[in-house]
Design a protein around this motif. Structure first.
Motif, mmCIF file in Angstrom:
data_model
loop_
_atom_site.group_PDB
_atom_site.id
_atom_site.type_symbol
_atom_site.label_atom_id
_atom_site.label_comp_id
_atom_site.label_asym_id
_atom_site.label_seq_id
_atom_site.Cartn_x
_atom_site.Cartn_y
_atom_site.Cartn_z
ATOM 1 N N GLY A 50 0.802 -1.042 0.175
ATOM 2 C CA GLY A 50 -0.143 -0.139 0.193
ATOM 3 C C GLY A 50 0.964 1.376 0.032
ATOM 4 O O GLY A 50 0.154 2.347 -0.188
ATOM 5 N N ILE A 51 1.978 1.393 0.319
ATOM 6 C CA ILE A 51 3.053 2.150 0.441
ATOM 7 C C ILE A 51 3.544 2.512 -0.887
ATOM 8 O O ILE A 51 4.320 1.580 -1.533
ATOM 9 N N LYS A 52 3.448 3.522 -1.620
ATOM 10 C CA LYS A 52 4.068 3.487 -3.251
ATOM 11 C C LYS A 52 5.268 4.595 -3.073
ATOM 12 O O LYS A 52 5.139 5.746 -2.267
ATOM 13 N N ILE A 53 6.326 3.891 -3.431
ATOM 14 C CA ILE A 53 7.534 4.503 -3.398
ATOM 15 C C ILE A 53 8.423 4.313 -4.626
ATOM 16 O O ILE A 53 8.352 3.250 -5.143
ATOM 17 N N ALA A 54 9.114 5.472 -4.848
ATOM 18 C CA ALA A 54 9.898 5.394 -6.243
ATOM 19 C C ALA A 54 11.486 5.600 -5.535
ATOM 20 O O ALA A 54 11.625 6.537 -4.782
ATOM 21 N N LEU A 55 12.429 4.702 -5.677
ATOM 22 C CA LEU A 55 13.649 4.453 -4.976
ATOM 23 C C LEU A 55 14.709 4.967 -5.930
ATOM 24 O O LEU A 55 14.561 4.022 -7.253
ATOM 25 N N GLU A 56 15.516 5.775 -5.878
ATOM 26 C CA GLU A 56 16.823 5.914 -6.957
ATOM 27 C C GLU A 56 18.118 6.273 -6.283
ATOM 28 O O GLU A 56 17.979 6.566 -4.985
ATOM 29 N N LEU A 57 19.095 6.213 -6.983
ATOM 30 C CA LEU A 57 20.309 6.327 -6.334
ATOM 31 C C LEU A 57 20.508 8.054 -6.018
ATOM 32 O O LEU A 57 19.855 8.862 -7.016
ATOM 33 N N TYR A 58 20.849 8.643 -4.992
ATOM 34 C CA TYR A 58 20.840 9.902 -4.646
ATOM 35 C C TYR A 58 21.748 10.712 -5.390
ATOM 36 O O TYR A 58 22.778 10.358 -6.241
ATOM 37 N N SER A 59 21.168 11.889 -5.775
ATOM 38 C CA SER A 59 21.852 12.735 -6.475
ATOM 39 C C SER A 59 21.652 14.236 -5.482
ATOM 40 O O SER A 59 20.577 14.473 -5.368
ATOM 41 N N THR A 60 22.743 14.842 -5.886
ATOM 42 C CA THR A 60 22.792 16.138 -4.987
ATOM 43 C C THR A 60 21.840 17.086 -5.960
ATOM 44 O O THR A 60 21.415 18.298 -5.227
ATOM 45 N N THR A 61 21.384 17.151 -6.988
ATOM 46 C CA THR A 61 20.655 17.966 -7.684
ATOM 47 C C THR A 61 19.197 17.638 -7.583
ATOM 48 O O THR A 61 18.280 18.395 -8.072
ATOM 49 N N ALA A 62 18.911 16.487 -6.873
ATOM 50 C CA ALA A 62 17.211 16.073 -6.935
ATOM 51 C C ALA A 62 16.877 16.203 -5.558
ATOM 52 O O ALA A 62 17.503 16.620 -4.533
ATOM 53 N N THR A 63 15.462 16.440 -5.454
ATOM 54 C CA THR A 63 14.667 16.707 -4.398
ATOM 55 C C THR A 63 13.978 15.537 -3.939
ATOM 56 O O THR A 63 13.291 14.744 -4.942
ATOM 57 N N TYR A 64 14.204 14.842 -2.539
ATOM 58 C CA TYR A 64 13.590 13.746 -2.339
ATOM 59 C C TYR A 64 12.756 14.064 -1.149
ATOM 60 O O TYR A 64 12.673 14.999 -0.421
ATOM 61 N N ASP A 65 11.605 13.149 -0.683
ATOM 62 C CA ASP A 65 10.834 13.259 0.284
ATOM 63 C C ASP A 65 11.659 12.541 1.162
ATOM 64 O O ASP A 65 11.151 12.881 2.446
ATOM 65 N N VAL A 66 12.318 11.292 1.219
ATOM 66 C CA VAL A 66 13.082 10.831 2.309
ATOM 67 C C VAL A 66 14.573 10.567 1.754
ATOM 68 O O VAL A 66 14.531 10.318 0.395
ATOM 69 N N ILE A 67 15.380 10.223 2.497
ATOM 70 C CA ILE A 67 16.867 9.905 2.130
ATOM 71 C C ILE A 67 17.033 8.547 3.046
ATOM 72 O O ILE A 67 16.866 8.592 4.208
ATOM 73 N N LEU A 68 17.697 7.505 2.370
ATOM 74 C CA LEU A 68 18.088 6.068 2.958
ATOM 75 C C LEU A 68 19.501 6.191 2.712
ATOM 76 O O LEU A 68 19.888 6.333 1.693
ATOM 77 N N THR A 69 20.347 5.929 3.740
ATOM 78 C CA THR A 69 21.633 5.825 3.646
ATOM 79 C C THR A 69 22.260 5.078 4.676
ATOM 80 O O THR A 69 21.516 4.902 5.719
#
Length: 110
Positions: A50-69
């Protein structure tokens, strides 16, 4: 119990109204790209239904709702960050699920 009921109601409202909420996550890992992609696949397996999430490799130029590290870095203070101890460590899995669920519903309330 009340929180679960509210989440259920909100999820049903989202379905009925056709609201499309997608949590955008940036993944910043201390490993090479192919291993990081494998890690992203492993994380997707832990995402609650039920949780819809798009995960991608982190980029300093992008905006994210959450960061996983898995690193101790400073990111934007406005972006919630989840730091893994070790994904193979079973302690991280429930924490990760709660983190993603909480921030998904935070975005749904906006």
């Amino acid at each position: 119990m009340k929180i679960r009921i509210w989440r259920y109601i909100l999820e049903q409202r989202r379905k009925v109204l056709g609201i499309k909420v997608l949590l955008h996550g940036g993944c910043d890992f201390s490993m090479e790209t192919s291993a990081a992609q494998a890690m992203i696949g492993q994380i997707r397996a832990y995402v609650p239904i039920g949780i819809k999430i798009a995960l991608e490799l982190y980029s300093t130029t992008a905006t994210y709702d959450v960061i996983l590290t898995d690193m101790d870095r400073v990111y934007s203070p406005a972006t919630p960050t989840f730091v893994f101890l070790n994904l193979q460590n079973e302690l991280d899995v429930p924490r990760l699920k709660n983190f993603l669920t909480d921030h998904y519903f935070d975005k749904l309330f906006q």
